[in-house]
Design a protein around this motif. Structure first.
Motif, short mmCIF file in Angstrom:
data_model
loop_
_atom_site.label_atom_id
_atom_site.label_comp_id
_atom_site.label_asym_id
_atom_site.label_seq_id
_atom_site.Cartn_x
_atom_site.Cartn_y
_atom_site.Cartn_z
N ARG A 25 14.35 7.19 19.38
CA ARG A 25 15.28 7.65 18.53
C ARG A 25 16.17 8.58 19.27
N GLU A 28 18.72 6.26 20.83
CA GLU A 28 19.42 5.88 19.94
C GLU A 28 20.74 6.85 19.51
N ILE A 87 19.46 11.66 11.98
CA ILE A 87 18.93 10.93 12.84
C ILE A 87 18.60 12.03 14.06
N THR A 93 16.71 6.72 10.27
CA THR A 93 16.75 5.65 11.41
C THR A 93 18.29 5.15 11.49
#
Ligand SMILES: [Zn+2]
Ligand SMILES: [Zn+2]
Length: 306
Positions: A25, A28, A87, A93
């Motif tokens: 995560r 990302e 996030i 997500t």
């Protein structure tokens, strides 16, 4: 003994998986932030990619779905920074954030962020569809065997009835029932035969440029796009169609822009003809003075800050 050590190893593996998921995560989010900087600095264009999406899928080798999600969320975060905050906190997500991009606004953001955080993806998609009035797009074209590709898409009622009508007419003229595949194939062939510049034959004698229609200077497809004319070229004559066809064939219908490190763009959508030496500076419609550019690279050539 052996069994015991295996049992003990499970929570350990789980801890590792949790840690990796957190790292995933974080990656990302880091990607979203770097894509934002790349877009702001137009790095992708200078490197020879026609869009951020092409850059993400080709240069970064991310899947189309992942690239699309990261870019959508990145752009929406400019208006709704809470998307990135959630996030970063691990409470939302990227794939769920992507699903609410089309409906979230500064006014309803709290409601939609909460829905995205608490609902399953399927329920969330239905909620979004209730607002937008359309089901999530599931359009794709994907290879399923060496010589077969699967096409899946939703059609509007108009498009569906036109397709059925074409199928009926085609079946009548061929004296047999034509499948949707055959119908689509015939329609595509017909369109390409008449509209694809790469399939046009070069005429032997190039006819003199027509005085009327001076705005049809380089955009092959859409002559209504007057705003995309080369600057300073409002009054000029059309590029002879034989020359246009030769430029298209020579350049293979693809953008010839070369980016940093020599990467050629090769985009085939939104192609326009560019004058290396501008018309306003004495450039002409000679084949050597013309080259193909995608819309983004053509725009950059004329509008980039010097
Ligand atoms: Zn130009
Ligand atoms: Zn290009």
């Amino acid at each position: 003994m052996k069994n015991n050590s295996n049992t003990n190893a499970i929570p350990d593996l789980h801890t590792q998986a949790l840690e990796l998921a957190q790292n995933y995560r974080r990656c990302e989010l880091a990607l979203i932030e770097i894509l934002e900087r790349i877009e702001a600095g137009k790095t992708h264009l200078r490197m020879g990619y026609s869009s951020l999406f092409v850059y993400a899928t080709q240069a970064l080798e991310l899947s189309e779905a992942v690239s699309y999600a990261l870019i959508q969320v990145m752009r929406k975060s400019r208006e709704i920074p809470e998307l990135k905050t959630e996030i970063a906190a691990g409470t939302l997500t990227v794939s769920k954030a992507k699903r609410i991009v089309s409906v979230i606004t500064p006014i309803n953001k709290t409601e939609w962020v909460n829905k995205a955080k608490t609902m399953s993806k399927a329920v969330l998609e239905k909620e979004v569809a209730n607002v937008t009035g359309e089901m999530p797009k599931t359009e794709f074209l994907k290879p399923i065997a060496e010589d077969r590709t699967r096409l899946r898409m939703d059609l509007s009622e108009d498009a569906a009835s036109e397709l059925r009508r074409a199928q009926v007419l085609l079946s009548t003229s061929k004296h047999r029932n034509m499948s949707l595949e055959e119908t689509l194939s015939e329609l595509t062939k017909f369109y390409l035969k008449h509209k694809d510049p790469l399939r046009k034959n070069v005429k032997k004698s190039s006819s003199p440029p027509k005085e009327k229609d001076p705005l049809k200077c380089f955009s092959f497809g859409d002559r209504n796009k007057r705003s995309e004319l080369c600057p300073g070229t409002i009054v000029r004559r059309a590029i002879p169609s034989a020359i246009r066809t030769q430029v298209w064939k020579r350049d293979g219908g693809a953008c010839q822009f070369r980016g940093l490190m020599g990467k050629k763009c090769q985009e085939v959508r939104g192609i326009e003809i560019h004058h290396a030496r501008p018309w306003s500076m004495g450039g002409n419609h000679a084949l050597e003075n013309l080259t193909l550019r995608c819309r983004r690279h053509h725009h950059e050539l004329h509008h980039a800050k010097k």
